[in-house]
Design a protein around this motif. Sequence first.
Motif, PDB file in Angstrom:
ATOM      1  N   SER A   2       0.825  -1.196   0.000  1.00 50.38           N
ATOM      2  CA  SER A   2       0.000   0.000   0.000  1.00 50.38           C
ATOM      3  C   SER A   2       0.864   1.254   0.000  1.00 50.38           C
ATOM      4  O   SER A   2       1.986   1.254   0.505  1.00 50.38           O
ATOM      5  N   ASP A   3       0.315   2.319  -0.562  1.00 46.11           N
ATOM      6  CA  ASP A   3       1.040   3.590  -0.592  1.00 46.11           C
ATOM      7  C   ASP A   3       1.228   4.141   0.819  1.00 46.11           C
ATOM      8  O   ASP A   3       0.332   4.047   1.669  1.00 46.11           O
ATOM      9  N   TYR A   4       2.378   4.731   1.046  1.00 41.51           N
ATOM     10  CA  TYR A   4       2.619   5.416   2.310  1.00 41.51           C
ATOM     11  C   TYR A   4       3.780   6.372   2.142  1.00 41.51           C
ATOM     12  O   TYR A   4       4.539   6.312   1.168  1.00 41.51           O
ATOM     13  N   LEU A   5       3.908   7.272   3.111  1.00 46.23           N
ATOM     14  CA  LEU A   5       5.056   8.176   3.113  1.00 46.23           C
ATOM     15  C   LEU A   5       5.739   8.127   4.466  1.00 46.23           C
ATOM     16  O   LEU A   5       5.161   7.684   5.468  1.00 46.23           O
ATOM     17  N   VAL A   6       6.964   8.576   4.464  1.00 35.89           N
ATOM     18  CA  VAL A   6       7.792   8.601   5.662  1.00 35.89           C
ATOM     19  C   VAL A   6       8.230  10.033   5.927  1.00 35.89           C
ATOM     20  O   VAL A   6       8.679  10.736   5.013  1.00 35.89           O
ATOM     21  N   LYS A   7       8.066  10.460   7.172  1.00 34.40           N
ATOM     22  CA  LYS A   7       8.638  11.720   7.634  1.00 34.40           C
ATOM     23  C   LYS A   7       9.884  11.385   8.437  1.00 34.40           C
ATOM     24  O   LYS A   7       9.863  10.466   9.261  1.00 34.40           O
ATOM     25  N   ASP A  12      20.963  14.661  12.709  1.00 41.85           N
ATOM     26  CA  ASP A  12      20.563  15.239  14.006  1.00 41.85           C
ATOM     27  C   ASP A  12      19.673  16.471  13.852  1.00 41.85           C
ATOM     28  O   ASP A  12      19.820  17.457  14.585  1.00 41.85           O
ATOM     29  N   GLY A  13      18.749  16.409  12.906  1.00 41.54           N
ATOM     30  CA  GLY A  13      17.782  17.483  12.755  1.00 41.54           C
ATOM     31  C   GLY A  13      18.203  18.602  11.829  1.00 41.54           C
ATOM     32  O   GLY A  13      17.444  19.557  11.627  1.00 41.54           O
ATOM     33  N   ALA A  14      19.375  18.496  11.232  1.00 41.98           N
ATOM     34  CA  ALA A  14      19.829  19.539  10.310  1.00 41.98           C
ATOM     35  C   ALA A  14      19.098  19.470   8.969  1.00 41.98           C
ATOM     36  O   ALA A  14      19.131  20.423   8.191  1.00 41.98           O
ATOM     37  N   VAL A  15      18.430  18.356   8.718  1.00 38.16           N
ATOM     38  CA  VAL A  15      17.695  18.162   7.473  1.00 38.16           C
ATOM     39  C   VAL A  15      16.329  17.563   7.803  1.00 38.16           C
ATOM     40  O   VAL A  15      16.207  16.674   8.647  1.00 38.16           O
ATOM     41  N   ARG A  16      15.305  18.076   7.132  1.00 37.94           N
ATOM     42  CA  ARG A  16      13.962  17.515   7.223  1.00 37.94           C
ATOM     43  C   ARG A  16      13.694  16.771   5.926  1.00 37.94           C
ATOM     44  O   ARG A  16      13.981  17.304   4.842  1.00 37.94           O
ATOM     45  N   ALA A  17      13.140  15.547   6.010  1.00 40.99           N
ATOM     46  CA  ALA A  17      13.021  14.731   4.804  1.00 40.99           C
ATOM     47  C   ALA A  17      11.684  14.003   4.754  1.00 40.99           C
ATOM     48  O   ALA A  17      11.145  13.570   5.774  1.00 40.99           O
ATOM     49  N   TYR A  18      11.177  13.871   3.531  1.00 41.23           N
ATOM     50  CA  TYR A  18       9.943  13.144   3.259  1.00 41.23           C
ATOM     51  C   TYR A  18      10.195  12.258   2.039  1.00 41.23           C
ATOM     52  O   TYR A  18      10.854  12.676   1.087  1.00 41.23           O
ATOM     53  N   ASN A  81      -4.209  17.061   2.533  1.00 39.21           N
ATOM     54  CA  ASN A  81      -4.350  17.475   3.921  1.00 39.21           C
ATOM     55  C   ASN A  81      -3.357  16.729   4.800  1.00 39.21           C
ATOM     56  O   ASN A  81      -2.545  15.929   4.314  1.00 39.21           O
ATOM     57  N   ALA A  82      -3.437  16.984   6.098  1.00 38.66           N
ATOM     58  CA  ALA A  82      -2.484  16.409   7.042  1.00 38.66           C
ATOM     59  C   ALA A  82      -2.749  14.937   7.316  1.00 38.66           C
ATOM     60  O   ALA A  82      -1.971  14.288   8.021  1.00 38.66           O
ATOM     61  N   LYS A  83      -3.835  14.398   6.767  1.00 39.89           N
ATOM     62  CA  LYS A  83      -4.202  13.002   7.013  1.00 39.89           C
ATOM     63  C   LYS A  83      -3.736  12.068   5.895  1.00 39.89           C
ATOM     64  O   LYS A  83      -4.071  10.884   5.900  1.00 39.89           O
ATOM     65  N   GLY A  84      -3.023  12.596   4.926  1.00 40.23           N
ATOM     66  CA  GLY A  84      -2.561  11.764   3.816  1.00 40.23           C
ATOM     67  C   GLY A  84      -3.602  11.551   2.745  1.00 40.23           C
ATOM     68  O   GLY A  84      -3.485  10.643   1.915  1.00 40.23           O
ATOM     69  N   ASN A 224      22.377   8.015   9.540  1.00 38.42           N
ATOM     70  CA  ASN A 224      22.099   9.447   9.698  1.00 38.42           C
ATOM     71  C   ASN A 224      20.608   9.792   9.666  1.00 38.42           C
ATOM     72  O   ASN A 224      20.248  10.960   9.808  1.00 38.42           O
ATOM     73  N   VAL A 225      19.750   8.772   9.454  1.00 37.78           N
ATOM     74  CA  VAL A 225      18.320   9.016   9.294  1.00 37.78           C
ATOM     75  C   VAL A 225      17.558   8.625  10.558  1.00 37.78           C
ATOM     76  O   VAL A 225      17.762   7.532  11.108  1.00 37.78           O
ATOM     77  N   HIS A 226      16.686   9.511  11.010  1.00 38.67           N
ATOM     78  CA  HIS A 226      15.799   9.219  12.140  1.00 38.67           C
ATOM     79  C   HIS A 226      14.361   9.328  11.643  1.00 38.67           C
ATOM     80  O   HIS A 226      13.866  10.428  11.368  1.00 38.67           O
ATOM     81  N   VAL A 227      13.694   8.166  11.487  1.00 39.45           N
ATOM     82  CA  VAL A 227      12.321   8.138  10.982  1.00 39.45           C
ATOM     83  C   VAL A 227      11.368   8.579  12.089  1.00 39.45           C
ATOM     84  O   VAL A 227      11.366   8.022  13.190  1.00 39.45           O
ATOM     85  N   LEU A 228      10.538   9.568  11.793  1.00 40.22           N
ATOM     86  CA  LEU A 228       9.597  10.109  12.767  1.00 40.22           C
ATOM     87  C   LEU A 228       8.212   9.500  12.648  1.00 40.22           C
ATOM     88  O   LEU A 228       7.525   9.297  13.646  1.00 40.22           O
ATOM     89  N   GLN A 229       7.788   9.210  11.420  1.00 40.84           N
ATOM     90  CA  GLN A 229       6.407   8.771  11.231  1.00 40.84           C
ATOM     91  C   GLN A 229       6.224   8.061   9.900  1.00 40.84           C
ATOM     92  O   GLN A 229       6.838   8.426   8.902  1.00 40.84           O
ATOM     93  N   HIS A 230       5.385   7.026   9.903  1.00 38.10           N
ATOM     94  CA  HIS A 230       4.890   6.397   8.688  1.00 38.10           C
ATOM     95  C   HIS A 230       3.417   6.792   8.546  1.00 38.10           C
ATOM     96  O   HIS A 230       2.675   6.763   9.527  1.00 38.10           O
TER      97      HIS A 230
END
Length: 294
Positions: A2-7, A12-18, A81-84, A224-230
Amino acid sequence: MSDYLVKATAYDGAVRAYAIQSTALVEEARRRHDTWATASAALGRMMTISAMMGTMLKGDDKLTVKLEGNGPTGPIVADSNAKGEVRGYITNPHVDFELSEQGKLDVRRAVGTEGFLSVVKDLGLKEHFTGQVPIVSGEVSEDFTYYFARSEQVPSAVGAGVLVNPDHSILAAGGFIIQIMPGATEEMIDTIEQNIASIPPISSLIQEGISPEEILYRLFGKENVHVLQHMPVRFHCSCSRERIKNAVRGLGDEEIDMMIEEDGGADATCHFCNEHYHLNVEDLKELKQAGDYQ
């Protein structure tokens, strides 16, 4: 899958990634709007990027993006929206060309190289936030990269791609957004730029089964990656028969009488999802009666 995204964050927070896999999302839009290959790529890139931008919002906030170039597709619009949840449409879905000199779908030719990209954010405030920039290439990803730098003052790299099967169905779709925060060093930025330049097309990685997380690992190194949310993402339209009825009711009795007498009913089609709604004479009479009791 299924489709999903990762935040995520990196360094150490110097980069925000999706990063996102959006194959089913884009296929649903293609199916609903009967888009041809190049139009599918243009709309798919818009919806893929919009999905990631939507998840930058909070709560019930939402945004609308519009790419209005001088190419044959006409305006392309996507809501998210914020709900994907994402929906979108392309004015002329039947646009297709021979592949470009690079062997790719010629999205630039379809969209056009002159026009504007606009982003409207509904943050629940009295006034909406609106940002608009000129189109810089018509390739969509580059136009959003320019939007973030110019309108939101956030140095960013945006990538999105769509692979289309010979029968016009969607083979693979996905993308990423990388945003540089104030704490990033020049060395970090140089490394990121080199990795983005050397990574294969995102749609090809998705086709190979590479996950959104793995895309970020390739860009930054897993350590170097810290996954915050799926977050799951899907095509979702807020239109409904009840909304159509409310809209017709708002036209007033005189307009409804004309629909009854001259047309024998009313028809409406949602731009975003291409869903068709029909109200017969009895439906219209009920709307008039409901209005009498208000």
